[in-house]
Design a protein around this motif. Structure first.
Motif, PDB file in Angstrom:
ATOM      1  N   PHE A  99       9.335   9.396  -8.121  1.00  0.00           N
ATOM      2  CA  PHE A  99       9.098   7.996  -7.786  1.00  0.00           C
ATOM      3  C   PHE A  99       8.304   7.891  -6.495  1.00  0.00           C
ATOM      4  CE2 PHE A  99      12.660   8.128 -10.604  1.00  0.00           C
ATOM      5  CZ  PHE A  99      12.500   7.017 -11.420  1.00  0.00           C
ATOM      6  N   PHE A 100       7.410   6.899  -6.461  1.00  0.00           N
ATOM      7  CA  PHE A 100       6.519   6.703  -5.329  1.00  0.00           C
ATOM      8  C   PHE A 100       6.427   5.223  -4.994  1.00  0.00           C
ATOM      9  CE2 PHE A 100       5.212  10.468  -7.625  1.00  0.00           C
ATOM     10  CZ  PHE A 100       4.931  11.392  -6.633  1.00  0.00           C
ATOM     11  N   ALA A 101       5.870   4.947  -3.838  1.00  0.00           N
ATOM     12  CA  ALA A 101       5.468   3.592  -3.478  1.00  0.00           C
ATOM     13  C   ALA A 101       3.950   3.548  -3.543  1.00  0.00           C
ATOM     14  CB  ALA A 101       5.958   3.236  -2.078  1.00  0.00           C
ATOM     15  N   ILE A 102       3.409   2.608  -4.303  1.00  0.00           N
ATOM     16  CA  ILE A 102       1.959   2.488  -4.433  1.00  0.00           C
ATOM     17  C   ILE A 102       1.512   1.180  -3.797  1.00  0.00           C
ATOM     18  CG2 ILE A 102      -0.001   2.344  -6.001  1.00  0.00           C
ATOM     19  CD1 ILE A 102       1.434   3.999  -7.988  1.00  0.00           C
ATOM     20  N   LYS A 103       0.649   1.296  -2.811  1.00  0.00           N
ATOM     21  CA  LYS A 103       0.063   0.106  -2.198  1.00  0.00           C
ATOM     22  C   LYS A 103      -1.231  -0.213  -2.930  1.00  0.00           C
ATOM     23  CE  LYS A 103      -1.102  -2.002   2.228  1.00  0.00           C
ATOM     24  NZ  LYS A 103      -1.034  -1.852   3.710  1.00  0.00           N
ATOM     25  N   VAL A 104      -1.306  -1.400  -3.479  1.00  0.00           N
ATOM     26  CA  VAL A 104      -2.455  -1.826  -4.279  1.00  0.00           C
ATOM     27  C   VAL A 104      -3.197  -2.918  -3.521  1.00  0.00           C
ATOM     28  CG1 VAL A 104      -3.207  -2.757  -6.494  1.00  0.00           C
ATOM     29  CG2 VAL A 104      -1.169  -1.301  -6.378  1.00  0.00           C
ATOM     30  N   MET A 105      -4.506  -2.714  -3.319  1.00  0.00           N
ATOM     31  CA  MET A 105      -5.327  -3.661  -2.564  1.00  0.00           C
ATOM     32  C   MET A 105      -6.491  -4.128  -3.421  1.00  0.00           C
ATOM     33  SD  MET A 105      -5.256  -1.483   0.993  1.00  0.00           S
ATOM     34  CE  MET A 105      -5.252   0.070   0.066  1.00  0.00           C
ATOM     35  N   ASP A 106      -6.643  -5.417  -3.521  1.00  0.00           N
ATOM     36  CA  ASP A 106      -7.682  -6.024  -4.333  1.00  0.00           C
ATOM     37  C   ASP A 106      -9.024  -5.951  -3.608  1.00  0.00           C
ATOM     38  OD1 ASP A 106      -9.424  -8.410  -5.147  1.00  0.00           O
ATOM     39  OD2 ASP A 106      -7.880  -8.447  -6.698  1.00  0.00           O
ATOM     40  N   LYS A 107     -10.000  -5.265  -4.211  1.00  0.00           N
ATOM     41  CA  LYS A 107     -11.297  -5.087  -3.573  1.00  0.00           C
ATOM     42  C   LYS A 107     -11.987  -6.420  -3.284  1.00  0.00           C
ATOM     43  CE  LYS A 107     -12.462  -0.557  -5.570  1.00  0.00           C
ATOM     44  NZ  LYS A 107     -13.434   0.144  -6.429  1.00  0.00           N
ATOM     45  N   GLY A 108     -11.969  -7.304  -4.263  1.00  0.00           N
ATOM     46  CA  GLY A 108     -12.639  -8.585  -4.094  1.00  0.00           C
ATOM     47  C   GLY A 108     -12.029  -9.410  -2.978  1.00  0.00           C
ATOM     48  N   SER A 109     -10.709  -9.430  -2.929  1.00  0.00           N
ATOM     49  CA  SER A 109     -10.023 -10.187  -1.886  1.00  0.00           C
ATOM     50  C   SER A 109     -10.311  -9.609  -0.510  1.00  0.00           C
ATOM     51  CB  SER A 109      -8.511 -10.188  -2.153  1.00  0.00           C
ATOM     52  OG  SER A 109      -7.813 -10.837  -1.110  1.00  0.00           O
ATOM     53  N   LEU A 110     -10.286  -8.281  -0.407  1.00  0.00           N
ATOM     54  CA  LEU A 110     -10.577  -7.646   0.878  1.00  0.00           C
ATOM     55  C   LEU A 110     -12.002  -7.955   1.335  1.00  0.00           C
ATOM     56  CD1 LEU A 110      -9.005  -4.099   0.350  1.00  0.00           C
ATOM     57  CD2 LEU A 110      -8.069  -5.968   1.714  1.00  0.00           C
ATOM     58  N   ALA A 111     -12.939  -7.876   0.412  1.00  0.00           N
ATOM     59  CA  ALA A 111     -14.335  -8.117   0.776  1.00  0.00           C
ATOM     60  C   ALA A 111     -14.559  -9.557   1.206  1.00  0.00           C
ATOM     61  CB  ALA A 111     -15.245  -7.766  -0.403  1.00  0.00           C
ATOM     62  N   SER A 112     -13.947 -10.506   0.493  1.00  0.00           N
ATOM     63  CA  SER A 112     -14.152 -11.922   0.801  1.00  0.00           C
ATOM     64  C   SER A 112     -13.543 -12.317   2.136  1.00  0.00           C
ATOM     65  CB  SER A 112     -13.561 -12.797  -0.309  1.00  0.00           C
ATOM     66  OG  SER A 112     -12.145 -12.663  -0.361  1.00  0.00           O
ATOM     67  N   ARG A 113     -12.550 -11.548   2.593  1.00  0.00           N
ATOM     68  CA  ARG A 113     -11.878 -11.874   3.862  1.00  0.00           C
ATOM     69  C   ARG A 113     -12.197 -10.871   4.964  1.00  0.00           C
ATOM     70  NH1 ARG A 113      -6.575 -11.417   3.719  1.00  0.00           N
ATOM     71  NH2 ARG A 113      -6.489 -10.152   1.832  1.00  0.00           N
ATOM     72  N   ASN A 114     -13.223 -10.052   4.750  1.00  0.00           N
ATOM     73  CA  ASN A 114     -13.657  -9.072   5.750  1.00  0.00           C
ATOM     74  C   ASN A 114     -12.522  -8.132   6.167  1.00  0.00           C
ATOM     75  OD1 ASN A 114     -16.347 -10.113   5.944  1.00  0.00           O
ATOM     76  ND2 ASN A 114     -15.583 -11.767   7.256  1.00  0.00           N
ATOM     77  N   LYS A 115     -11.757  -7.671   5.190  1.00  0.00           N
ATOM     78  CA  LYS A 115     -10.626  -6.783   5.466  1.00  0.00           C
ATOM     79  C   LYS A 115     -10.873  -5.351   4.978  1.00  0.00           C
ATOM     80  CE  LYS A 115      -8.072 -10.288   6.878  1.00  0.00           C
ATOM     81  NZ  LYS A 115      -7.705 -10.470   8.299  1.00  0.00           N
ATOM     82  N   LEU A 116     -12.078  -5.060   4.520  1.00  0.00           N
ATOM     83  CA  LEU A 116     -12.351  -3.726   3.988  1.00  0.00           C
ATOM     84  C   LEU A 116     -12.184  -2.643   5.048  1.00  0.00           C
ATOM     85  CD1 LEU A 116     -15.447  -4.465   1.707  1.00  0.00           C
ATOM     86  CD2 LEU A 116     -13.176  -3.713   0.955  1.00  0.00           C
ATOM     87  N   VAL A 117     -12.586  -2.936   6.270  1.00  0.00           N
ATOM     88  CA  VAL A 117     -12.470  -1.944   7.342  1.00  0.00           C
ATOM     89  C   VAL A 117     -11.006  -1.641   7.626  1.00  0.00           C
ATOM     90  CG1 VAL A 117     -12.915  -1.486   9.790  1.00  0.00           C
ATOM     91  CG2 VAL A 117     -14.680  -2.555   8.379  1.00  0.00           C
ATOM     92  N   ARG A 118     -10.159  -2.662   7.597  1.00  0.00           N
ATOM     93  CA  ARG A 118      -8.734  -2.453   7.831  1.00  0.00           C
ATOM     94  C   ARG A 118      -8.133  -1.547   6.764  1.00  0.00           C
ATOM     95  NH1 ARG A 118      -5.671  -8.028   8.977  1.00  0.00           N
ATOM     96  NH2 ARG A 118      -3.974  -6.705   8.214  1.00  0.00           N
ATOM     97  N   ALA A 119      -8.518  -1.792   5.519  1.00  0.00           N
ATOM     98  CA  ALA A 119      -8.009  -0.958   4.429  1.00  0.00           C
ATOM     99  C   ALA A 119      -8.485   0.483   4.575  1.00  0.00           C
ATOM    100  CB  ALA A 119      -8.452  -1.537   3.081  1.00  0.00           C
ATOM    101  N   GLN A 120      -9.740   0.659   4.945  1.00  0.00           N
ATOM    102  CA  GLN A 120     -10.293   1.992   5.141  1.00  0.00           C
ATOM    103  C   GLN A 120      -9.601   2.713   6.300  1.00  0.00           C
ATOM    104  OE1 GLN A 120     -12.295   3.753   3.400  1.00  0.00           O
ATOM    105  NE2 GLN A 120     -12.730   5.460   4.786  1.00  0.00           N
ATOM    106  N   THR A 121      -9.339   1.982   7.386  1.00  0.00           N
ATOM    107  CA  THR A 121      -8.667   2.575   8.543  1.00  0.00           C
ATOM    108  C   THR A 121      -7.267   3.039   8.176  1.00  0.00           C
ATOM    109  OG1 THR A 121      -9.915   1.219  10.115  1.00  0.00           O
ATOM    110  CG2 THR A 121      -7.830   2.138  10.888  1.00  0.00           C
ATOM    111  N   GLU A 122      -6.543   2.231   7.424  1.00  0.00           N
ATOM    112  CA  GLU A 122      -5.191   2.626   7.035  1.00  0.00           C
ATOM    113  C   GLU A 122      -5.221   3.882   6.167  1.00  0.00           C
ATOM    114  OE1 GLU A 122      -1.052   0.713   5.473  1.00  0.00           O
ATOM    115  OE2 GLU A 122      -2.886  -0.174   4.685  1.00  0.00           O
ATOM    116  N   ARG A 123      -6.163   3.922   5.246  1.00  0.00           N
ATOM    117  CA  ARG A 123      -6.278   5.105   4.379  1.00  0.00           C
ATOM    118  C   ARG A 123      -6.560   6.353   5.210  1.00  0.00           C
ATOM    119  NH1 ARG A 123     -11.495   6.160   0.443  1.00  0.00           N
ATOM    120  NH2 ARG A 123     -11.320   8.420   0.423  1.00  0.00           N
ATOM    121  N   GLU A 124      -7.489   6.247   6.158  1.00  0.00           N
ATOM    122  CA  GLU A 124      -7.837   7.402   6.986  1.00  0.00           C
ATOM    123  C   GLU A 124      -6.663   7.850   7.846  1.00  0.00           C
ATOM    124  OE1 GLU A 124     -11.213   6.087   9.157  1.00  0.00           O
ATOM    125  OE2 GLU A 124     -12.623   6.373   7.490  1.00  0.00           O
TER     126      GLU A 124
END
Length: 459
Positions: A99-124
């Motif tokens: 069993f795992f925890a999966i964090k799912v992030m909507d690409k379109g929503s992130l892009a429209s709200r300028n949150k792509l960098v935040r998602a990338q930073t968390e992944r890194e």
């Protein structure tokens, strides 16, 4: 965000919205793209030292060795929490009983709200971590519409929910010391990596099945450079009200400095020239050296955090660095012991005013030791350069009388004050098809009854 917290609210209305979208993505052909195979990939990297016996690695590798991992390999069972950039689900890797925890992030929503960098930073950041009190990233993959992080599932909820279950809704000093010690080690490790966490609060401290903690949620974290230094230790504690951390540092002799990307400096010579421990002790004047790796030079102008936990320098907009984590550590310790935060006002504006302008006060009840009060006072100094740990980082806090007797090398082996009841995964056994999951939208973080803990970000 209450990532992978069993206590997180599972909104029935939310779990029925646009149910087919994520499921269609999981079932579509070629749904896994841009597979996580970079140098910092957890799939291409060796097993993490503290997870050597983790059956979840074996389960992940059993699939990924044959084909790229994707959503179609998982049964999504339950939404555990949601935040500003994504939702987290309990998931089973099909055919593995893992069993795992999966964090799912909507690409379109992130892009429209300028949150792509935040998602990338968390992944890194997640890809860098290798610590018993921080999460393990098992895999990362993308679909046409989603970014997905496969992480460790914590079955014991979070410290906010656990505090609510305590008598009078606060922890004993012994329990608070246990949790604070593990959080302190996690923050120390992050600072060694050049990561300023910026989002410490009980909701983000999860409880593993054995009762130890795991710090979660790194989408507000800041990455920066760090210069690890080996210094001669002055282990005598100086009362935080009478001396600054900078003053203590001036009495120490820097022994080594490095700008290596590795967070540990090269402190040992080759075997041929290596000195014995006794010789090293004599060389250091009888005191063992300290590793100081506090990213003191970082400055950010971002306005991020949770109102009740915001440091004064963030509110004043004067730029902030790693010292904000020591301020939030003080608020965190105060809340564990008293069940409230020290500067909470009638609303968010009043809270911010109190943080900047009001003095620190302790309630008459419950009674806590003078040692922990002194530590909290040292952490909640409104001028960051006078704050305990400003220069020497976690090392200074470890030497505080509040943590006297703590065996830092064996913290992981200490007996937790609370061990959660085991999760009965058999309740999901009868489900033949994956749980349908809604579109990931911009939702406020679940805060249970902590209504004033509203996360925000302004630039």
């Amino acid at each position: 965000m209450d990532t992978n917290s069993e206590s997180a609210t599972n909104s029935k209305d939310g779990t029925k919205k646009d149910e087919s979208r994520l499921q269609d993505s999981a079932n579509s052909s070629g749904q896994s793209v841009n597979h996580h195979n970079r140098g910092d990939s957890t799939e291409s990297a060796p097993l993490r030292p503290h997870t050597g016996r983790d059956i979840r690695w074996e389960a992940i590798n059993s699939i990924s060795a044959k084909e790229p991992l994707g959503l179609s390999h998982f049964r999504l069972l339950k939404r555990l929490g949601y935040g500003d950039i994504g939702s987290v689900y309990l998931a089973e890797l099909k055919g593995t009983n893992a069993f795992f925890a999966i964090k799912v992030m909507d690409k379109g929503s992130l892009a429209s709200r300028n949150k792509l960098v935040r998602a990338q930073t968390e992944r890194e950041i997640l890809g860098l971590l290798d610590h018993p009190f921080l999460p393990t990233l098992y895999s990362y993959f993308e679909t046409d519409k989603f970014y997905c992080l496969v992480m460790e599932f914590c079955s014991g909820g979070n410290l906010h929910s656990l505090r609510q279950k305590q008598p009078n809704k606060y922890f004993t000093e012994e329990a608070a010391r246990f949790f604070a010690a593990e959080v302190l080690l996690a923050i120390e490790y992050l600072h060694m990596l050049g990561i300023v966490y910026r989002d410490l609060k009980p909701e983000n401290v999860l409880v593993r099945e054995q009762g130890h903690i795991m710090l979660s949620d790194f989408d507000l974290s800041l990455r920066c450079s760090v210069n690890p230094t080996l210094v001669k230790s002055n282990t005598t504690y100086v009362n935080s009200g009478n001396a600054s951390a900078a003053g203590i540092l001036e009495n120490e002799n820097s022994m080594h400095s490095t700008t290596s990307s590795s967070f540990f400096p090269r402190i040992l010579a080759s075997k041929k020239n290596r000195k014995s421990k006794s010789e090293l002790g004599l060389f250091m004047g009888g005191a063992m050296p300290e590793l100081m790796a506090e990213p003191t030079d970082v400055r950010s102008m971002s306005f991020v955090g949770t109102h009740e936990y915001l440091a004064p320098e963030i509110i004043r907009g004067e730029g902030h660095g790693s010292a904000v984590d020591w301020w939030t550590f003080g608020i965190f310790l105060y809340e564990l012991l008293h069940g409230i935060t020290p500067f909470k006002g009638s609303g968010n504006r009043a809270t911010l005013f109190n943080v900047v302008g009001q003095p620190l006060k302790f309630p008459e009840s419950p009674q806590v030791s003078s040692a922990v009060r002194d530590l909290i006072r040292g952490l909640l100094v409104k001028e960051p350069h006078k704050r305990i740990a400003y220069k020497r980082g976690a090392t200074e806090i470890k030497q505080h009388p509040f943590f006297e007797g703590t065996n830092w090398a064996l913290v992981r082996s200490a007996t937790p004050p609370h061990v959660p009841a085991p999760v009965d995964f058999s309740q999901f056994a009868s489900k033949e098809t994956p749980h349908k999951v809604p579109e990931v939208k911009n939702e406020k973080k679940n805060t249970t009854d902590h209504s004033s803990h509203t996360d925000f970000e302004c630039f």
